[in-house]
Design a protein around this motif. Structure first.
Motif, PDB file in Angstrom:
ATOM      1  N   VAL A   9      48.816 -25.398   3.278  1.00 45.59           N
ATOM      2  CA  VAL A   9      48.862 -25.817   1.882  1.00 45.59           C
ATOM      3  C   VAL A   9      48.519 -24.631   0.988  1.00 45.59           C
ATOM      4  O   VAL A   9      47.981 -23.617   1.453  1.00 45.59           O
ATOM      5  CB  VAL A   9      47.892 -26.994   1.592  1.00 45.59           C
ATOM      6  N   SER A  10      48.849 -24.758  -0.276  1.00 42.68           N
ATOM      7  CA  SER A  10      48.492 -23.714  -1.239  1.00 42.68           C
ATOM      8  C   SER A  10      47.685 -24.340  -2.360  1.00 42.68           C
ATOM      9  O   SER A  10      47.776 -25.526  -2.634  1.00 42.68           O
ATOM     10  CB  SER A  10      49.746 -23.043  -1.799  1.00 42.68           C
ATOM     11  N   ARG A  11      46.893 -23.534  -2.990  1.00 43.77           N
ATOM     12  CA  ARG A  11      46.109 -23.991  -4.133  1.00 43.77           C
ATOM     13  C   ARG A  11      46.989 -23.989  -5.381  1.00 43.77           C
ATOM     14  O   ARG A  11      47.899 -23.174  -5.508  1.00 43.77           O
ATOM     15  CB  ARG A  11      44.927 -23.059  -4.362  1.00 43.77           C
ATOM     16  N   PRO A  12      46.727 -24.884  -6.318  1.00 42.43           N
ATOM     17  CA  PRO A  12      47.500 -24.872  -7.568  1.00 42.43           C
ATOM     18  C   PRO A  12      47.209 -23.602  -8.368  1.00 42.43           C
ATOM     19  O   PRO A  12      46.098 -23.066  -8.325  1.00 42.43           O
ATOM     20  CB  PRO A  12      47.018 -26.106  -8.311  1.00 42.43           C
ATOM     21  N   CYS A 119      41.909 -29.411  -4.198  1.00 46.85           N
ATOM     22  CA  CYS A 119      43.242 -29.600  -4.764  1.00 46.85           C
ATOM     23  C   CYS A 119      44.214 -28.683  -4.032  1.00 46.85           C
ATOM     24  O   CYS A 119      43.907 -27.519  -3.775  1.00 46.85           O
ATOM     25  CB  CYS A 119      43.258 -29.260  -6.251  1.00 46.85           C
ATOM     26  N   PHE A 120      45.387 -29.210  -3.702  1.00 44.88           N
ATOM     27  CA  PHE A 120      46.351 -28.419  -2.939  1.00 44.88           C
ATOM     28  C   PHE A 120      47.741 -29.005  -3.059  1.00 44.88           C
ATOM     29  O   PHE A 120      47.928 -30.126  -3.535  1.00 44.88           O
ATOM     30  CB  PHE A 120      45.942 -28.355  -1.462  1.00 44.88           C
ATOM     31  N   SER A 121      48.732 -28.217  -2.608  1.00 42.13           N
ATOM     32  CA  SER A 121      50.123 -28.647  -2.487  1.00 42.13           C
ATOM     33  C   SER A 121      50.601 -28.268  -1.097  1.00 42.13           C
ATOM     34  O   SER A 121      50.282 -27.184  -0.607  1.00 42.13           O
ATOM     35  CB  SER A 121      51.016 -27.944  -3.508  1.00 42.13           C
ATOM     36  N   PHE A 122      51.363 -29.143  -0.489  1.00 42.42           N
ATOM     37  CA  PHE A 122      51.915 -28.828   0.826  1.00 42.42           C
ATOM     38  C   PHE A 122      52.963 -27.737   0.690  1.00 42.42           C
ATOM     39  O   PHE A 122      53.732 -27.729  -0.264  1.00 42.42           O
ATOM     40  CB  PHE A 122      52.534 -30.074   1.466  1.00 42.42           C
ATOM     41  N   LEU A 123      53.015 -26.838   1.682  1.00 43.99           N
ATOM     42  CA  LEU A 123      53.963 -25.734   1.607  1.00 43.99           C
ATOM     43  C   LEU A 123      55.320 -26.071   2.217  1.00 43.99           C
ATOM     44  O   LEU A 123      56.274 -26.326   1.514  1.00 43.99           O
ATOM     45  CB  LEU A 123      53.386 -24.485   2.298  1.00 43.99           C
ATOM     46  N   ASP A 124      55.416 -26.078   3.530  1.00 43.43           N
ATOM     47  CA  ASP A 124      56.722 -26.187   4.160  1.00 43.43           C
ATOM     48  C   ASP A 124      57.044 -27.587   4.671  1.00 43.43           C
ATOM     49  O   ASP A 124      58.181 -27.973   4.730  1.00 43.43           O
ATOM     50  CB  ASP A 124      56.863 -25.164   5.286  1.00 43.43           C
TER      51      ASP A 124
END
Length: 153
Positions: A9-12, A119-124
């Motif tokens: 995941v990546s951070r916003p 807080c995060f967003s999924f990458l792949d």
């Protein structure tokens, strides 16, 4: 304990917030310098400029020091975000903001806002990750809300 899933995941991004704070503190500083007629108003203006600059410094520190890409592990009764384990019974709500590349925020019971570290967003594997997180929230009876949320710096 078996892992249900491990996801990258990546951070916003904090760049938009940083740029808006720099812009607003610049406008505020120029208006305070031009209008130094009223002493009380100029002191309040200087206080707000100092506050905005402190927020800018905190944001710069976060951008420089916090790792951009991390790993989360979804376990049967908890979620591990960057070596911090959060038990399901300690989570008040999981927020999902946005449809394309959604940002997920985990709000613990003892916090007013979702902390930046949670807080995060999924990458792949975005679709699989969201599906697994939704299923995990259902199984552990954690509320999952699709709406905008505030996060703490």
């Amino acid at each position: 304990m078996d892992n249900i899933g491990v996801y990258e995941v990546s951070r916003p991004s904090l760049m938009s917030l940083l740029l808006s704070m720099i812009f607003s503190s610049g406008i505020l500083l120029t208006s305070v310098i031009k209008n130094t007629n009223g002493k009380v108003l100029s002191y309040i203006g200087y206080f707000w400029v100092i506050f905005c600059l402190i927020v800018v410094i905190v944001l710069l520190y976060r951008i420089i020091t916090i790792r951009r890409f991390i790993e989360i592990k979804i376990l049967p009764d908890s979620i591990i975000v960057e070596n911090k384990e959060i038990k399901a019974n300690r989570i008040e709500n999981i927020y999902v903001k946005g449809y394309f590349k959604p940002v997920i925020g985990i709000k613990p019971l003892d916090h007013k806002f979702a902390p930046y570290r949670l807080c995060f967003s999924f990458l792949d594997q975005e679709y699989r990750g969201m599906k697994e997180l939704t299923k995990w929230a259902e199984c552990n009876q954690v509320k999952l809300s699709h709406k905008r949320f505030m996060r703490w710096l």
